[in-house]
Scaffold this active site. Structure first.
Site, PDB file in Angstrom:
ATOM      1  CG  HIS A 116      -7.405   0.073  -5.098  1.00  0.00           C
ATOM      2  ND1 HIS A 116      -6.393   0.823  -5.691  1.00  0.00           N
ATOM      3  CD2 HIS A 116      -7.079  -1.230  -5.333  1.00  0.00           C
ATOM      4  CE1 HIS A 116      -5.525   0.023  -6.264  1.00  0.00           C
ATOM      5  NE2 HIS A 116      -5.902  -1.243  -6.055  1.00  0.00           N
ATOM      6  CG  ASP A 118      -5.664  -5.453  -4.202  1.00  0.00           C
ATOM      7  OD1 ASP A 118      -5.802  -4.458  -4.933  1.00  0.00           O
ATOM      8  OD2 ASP A 118      -4.571  -6.001  -3.983  1.00  0.00           O
ATOM      9  CG  HIS A 266      -2.608  -0.839  -2.894  1.00  0.00           C
ATOM     10  ND1 HIS A 266      -3.483  -1.774  -2.388  1.00  0.00           N
ATOM     11  CD2 HIS A 266      -2.563  -1.057  -4.236  1.00  0.00           C
ATOM     12  CE1 HIS A 266      -3.947  -2.529  -3.378  1.00  0.00           C
ATOM     13  NE2 HIS A 266      -3.408  -2.103  -4.512  1.00  0.00           N
ATOM     14  NE  ARG A 283      -3.422  -8.599  -7.416  1.00  0.00           N
ATOM     15  CZ  ARG A 283      -4.500  -7.880  -7.727  1.00  0.00           C
ATOM     16  NH1 ARG A 283      -4.462  -6.559  -7.611  1.00  0.00           N
ATOM     17  NH2 ARG A 283      -5.585  -8.471  -8.178  1.00  0.00           N
TER      18      ARG A 283
END
Length: 316
Positions: A116, A118, A266, A283
């Site tokens: 995917h 983000d 990723h 993150r």
């Protein structure tokens, strides 16, 4: 500050590529301290060239993580659907035991499952993501990235011309055949995100074209039949995850991955669920622009709000 420390901080960065098309480690910089204008420019240039850059032995706390990220753009809220770390609205916790985003009962696994880009369900997906490793298993738990620019370039010319004019609907929803937890279902129902994006987006800084086909969010192609959409998407998803377009990163405590969300997809690891070790990362994401296709048409929001800095401020 000593002369030695000034010299070390201002020294030229060392860029070590990790594969032919994507990924490089950057050495010779201390991310716990403010960067010089030259260092920011060098890191950004490396990011644009290598799509994802990695740093080792950078033991940042939450405040330092936020400060480092803010040197490259405005921060979003940790996650537009699943929230943020208490007391730090810009940080999202990525742990082995995230119940809100775990799925059970997935009936069909395919080569692109889990890949995917983000938050492409938002009309302005994040420009970049910056992931910090804290608790890392001694083995397993690697993350992979793929280069969506080289994937576009390696399509045949007739197919490139064809996909240049297509658009797709991205939605935040569980994978097909999955049974989400009640926490997941509740979060998605309260934070619906649906957007229409071009299948090929033009990079706003480099002018490159990237195959913008996030397998985790892209649900169908606009204006074609369901069977045509399925066949085309499976062709493109299989293509973007070709091994030669990818890099695989072995995490260590203090590792940081910084990737351009406009040109990459990723794959988070699933082998960690077969191990007895904990895994904890954090993150931040940076506010992105609205994608534009080769025909000049911008993405449009179907449902939900843009992902921006205002959301993080409101939660602070």
């Amino acid at each position: 500050m000593s002369a030695a420390s000034i010299t070390k901080q201002d020294a030229e960065l060392r860029i070590q590529p990790l594969s032919a098309h994507i990924g490089a480690e950057i050495h010779g910089v201390d991310l716990t301290r403010p960067l010089s204008a030259a260092q920011i420019a060098d890191i950004r240039a490396a990011l644009l060239k290598w799509r994802v850059v990695f740093f080792r032995e950078q033991f940042l706390n939450h405040e330092q993580h936020i400060a480092f990220s803010a040197q490259f753009g405005e921060l979003t809220v940790g996650h537009p659907v699943f929230g943020h770390v208490d007391g730090h609205p810009q940080i999202y916790s990525i742990s082995k035991f995230r119940k809100a985003t775990r799925f059970e009962g997935q009936s069909l696994l395919r080569p692109w499952t889990g890949w995917h880009t983000d938050v492409t369900a938002a009309v302005n997906p994040p420009f970049a993501s910056i992931l910090r490793g804290v608790t890392i298993p001694p083995y397993g738990g690697d993350t992979q990235w793929t280069n969506l620019v080289i994937a576009y370039d390696r399509l045949s010319e007739p197919v490139r011309r064809f996909v240049d004019g297509l658009r797709g609907v991205h939605r935040f929803a569980p994978p097909a055949g999955a049974t989400g937890t009640s926490a997941f279902a509740s979060a998605v129902e309260q934070h619906v995100l649906v957007s229409e994006h071009p299948l090929v987006r033009v990079h706003p800084e480099t002018g490159e074209r990237a195959l913008y086909v996030s397998p985790g969010f892209l649900k169908h192609i606009v204006g074609v039949t369901p069977r045509e959409s399925q066949a085309l998407l499976e062709l493109l998803w299989e293509h973007v995850t070709r091994p030669e377009f990818t890099v695989r990163f072995k995490w260590e405590a203090g590792s940081i991955a910084f990737w351009d969300n406009r040109t990459t997809a990723h794959l988070a690891p699933t082998d960690i669920f077969d191990l007895d070790f904990d895994r904890q990362l954090y993150r931040t994401t940076l506010v992105g622009d609205v994608p534009v296709g080769p025909d000049g048409r911008a993405s449009v929001s179907i449902e939900g709000s843009p992902v921006g800095a205002a959301a993080a401020v409101a939660l602070n």
